[in-house]
Design a protein around this motif. Structure first.
Motif, short mmCIF file in Angstrom:
data_model
loop_
_atom_site.label_atom_id
_atom_site.label_comp_id
_atom_site.label_asym_id
_atom_site.label_seq_id
_atom_site.Cartn_x
_atom_site.Cartn_y
_atom_site.Cartn_z
N ALA A 136 6.24 20.59 2.90
CA ALA A 136 5.35 19.44 2.65
C ALA A 136 3.91 19.91 2.49
CB ALA A 136 5.46 18.44 3.79
N LEU A 137 3.48 20.84 3.35
CA LEU A 137 2.12 21.36 3.26
C LEU A 137 1.89 22.06 1.93
CD1 LEU A 137 -0.64 21.88 4.54
CD2 LEU A 137 0.34 23.92 5.63
N SER A 138 2.89 22.81 1.47
CA SER A 138 2.77 23.52 0.20
C SER A 138 2.60 22.54 -0.95
CB SER A 138 4.01 24.39 -0.02
OG SER A 138 3.97 25.01 -1.29
N ARG A 139 3.37 21.46 -0.91
CA ARG A 139 3.25 20.45 -1.97
C ARG A 139 1.88 19.76 -1.92
NH1 ARG A 139 8.07 18.45 -4.40
NH2 ARG A 139 9.92 19.61 -3.74
N ALA A 140 1.41 19.49 -0.70
CA ALA A 140 0.10 18.86 -0.55
C ALA A 140 -1.01 19.75 -1.10
CB ALA A 140 -0.16 18.52 0.91
N LEU A 141 -0.94 21.04 -0.79
CA LEU A 141 -1.95 21.96 -1.26
C LEU A 141 -1.89 22.11 -2.78
CD1 LEU A 141 -1.75 24.70 1.52
CD2 LEU A 141 -3.59 23.05 1.13
#
Length: 463
Positions: A39-44
């Motif tokens: 999820a963090l990777s997609r947000a970034l």
């Protein structure tokens, strides 16, 4: 209201919210409090996309400062300023670099009546600008600065844009240069706002404020979908932009000629509601209802009448009124068009040669007092020669509404004191008796003239 997650600082918060919505919240992870790396990777990644758009588009955006020697119309929604002494008023807005050789597109209301126009680029360089031409009908204007090798903006098709897609507004709200806000494309084809003669706006909830006028509304590819032009109240999350197709057509003519010539049919129109459809012979599968025809205009010469419904132009389907506007504006002055028209229960083919759209006429206004109420709440009076002279009325109407009883059927139908009733149940009104006869069955389709507009309005007796 504009969502705060779409404001700065907020790219990370917005991206995280998007990613977590798609993949599930962190509470669904195996260990409480553990970071969902996916999820963090997609947000970034989403954050990176937004920052890339802001960085790549900003050099194509300019800040505009103007001086006028008299106060501008305070009703203009985006004029930032009102500062200065000795009769000089300062204001400003934004603009988009259209060509690398110094042509800049902005709003007409930003530079209207300006005695001095200065343009500042992203790199800090400032230039004196010349007004090449303006188009008040769309609220667009073209400036020219003495510069070369500028980064020009890229445009996308506003017609192919989809409601719900992410957009970004860049400009100088309140003089804060190169402010970036994000949101979504909320709607397309917005009109009947009353700000300009030609209205076919993109609507967005990206935060737009005074000073954003003339700046771009871009997609996530960094291409211009529209030119930001106005809002409805501050803090409402309702902003409007001129679609890129209209902006580019106007821009080309302003550069080539300094003015804009556009095709014109010489009609006014309104949407077909189910209630109106019932009065026009049953169901309608789209179309634009003609409620006014300009005498001696192209439509009048071709035989179009009030009450006709245009369903197609050159085979291109007309689903609603703004389809008619968009389609006509894509054609040139003097072009021959074939119209599919429904008149009553019959279909017709009408060939029309477009004229040149004139400037919008000023509206007529009449002041009246309210007296007795009859006929579903209508108080009517004949238009005598004395009243025509008093109200400066030169039209063909013979009966006007002197008053409307509050809460009456006429009030609920939207009729107003001052309306002129031209027809009742598709028959010309020559006296009050004609209207009384039409209302004997408790309902009628009225054809109304209100100031400079004409439209159909059904009225029905409440049970």
């Amino acid at each position: 209201m504009i969502r705060t997650t779409f404001r700065q600082p907020g790219f990370i918060a917005l991206g995280a919210a998007m990613a977590l919505t798609m993949l599930g919240s962190a509470s669904a992870s195996p260990r409480q409090g553990a970071v969902d790396e996916d999820a963090l990777s997609r947000a970034l990644a989403f954050e990176t996309a937004l920052t890339h758009v802001a960085e790549s588009v900003s050099p194509s955006v300019v800040s505009i400062q103007v001086e006028v020697t008299k106060p501008q119309n305070q009703g203009l929604p985006f004029f930032f300023g009102g500062q200065g002494r000795g009769g000089i008023v300062r204001g400003g807005g934004s603009g988009v670099i259209l060509r690398s050789d110094g042509y800049i597109l902005t709003n007409n209301h930003v530079v209207h009546q300006a005695s001095r126009i200065d343009v500042r680029l992203k790199n800090g360089k400032s230039f004196s600008a010349e007004l090449v031409g303006a188009d008040p009908a769309t609220d667009l204007a073209m400036l020219k600065i003495d510069a070369k090798n500028l980064q020009q903006a890229e445009f996308a098709s506003s017609e192919q844009a989809r409601v719900g897609q992410f957009v970004m507004a860049i400009g100088s709200p309140f003089g804060l240069d190169y402010t970036v806000t994000t949101g979504v494309l909320s709607a397309k084809g917005r009109g009947a706002i009353g700000a300009n003669e030609i209205e076919d706006y993109l609507q967005t909830d990206a935060s737009i404020n005074p000073g954003n006028s003339g700046g771009p509304l871009v997609n996530l590819h960094g291409r211009v979908l529209g030119i930001n032009t106005m809002i409805i109240g501050r803090g409402t999350g309702i902003g409007f932009a001129i679609p890129s197709e209209i902006a580019q057509r106007v821009a080309r003519q302003l550069i080539d000629n300094g003015t804009v010539r556009r095709a014109w049919l010489g009609v006014s129109f309104q949407e077909i509601t189910p209630e109106l459809a019932a009065h026009f012979g049953g169901s309608f599968d789209g179309g634009a209802l003609i409620n006014g025809v300009v005498p001696e205009g192209p439509a009048d010469k071709a035989g179009l009448q009030a009450g006709d419904v245009i369903t197609a132009i050159n085979g291109e389907r007309i689903q609603e009124g703004h389809d008619l506007l968009r389609t006509v504006l894509r054609h040139g002055v003097g072009e021959r068009l074939e119209l599919d028209v429904r008149r009553g229960d019959q279909g017709k083919k009408i060939t029309l040669v477009t004229g040149e759209r004139p400037n919008e006429d000023g509206a007529r206004s009449h002041e009246r007092s309210v007296e007795d109420y009859s006929m579903l709440g209508l108080a009517l009076e004949d238009l005598t020669p004395q009243l025509r002279k008093r109200f400066h009325y030169e039209g063909d109407g013979r009966v006007f509404v002197r008053g409307v009883a509050p809460g009456s059927d006429a009030d609920r139908a939207g009729l107003r004191a001052g309306d002129i009733i031209l027809q009742a149940d598709r028959q010309t009104v020559r006296s009050i008796g004609d209207i009384r006869a039409a209302l004997e069955d408790g309902k009628a389709l009225l054809y109304i003239e209100r100031e400079s507009r004409r439209f159909f309005q059904p009225i029905t007796q409440s049970k």
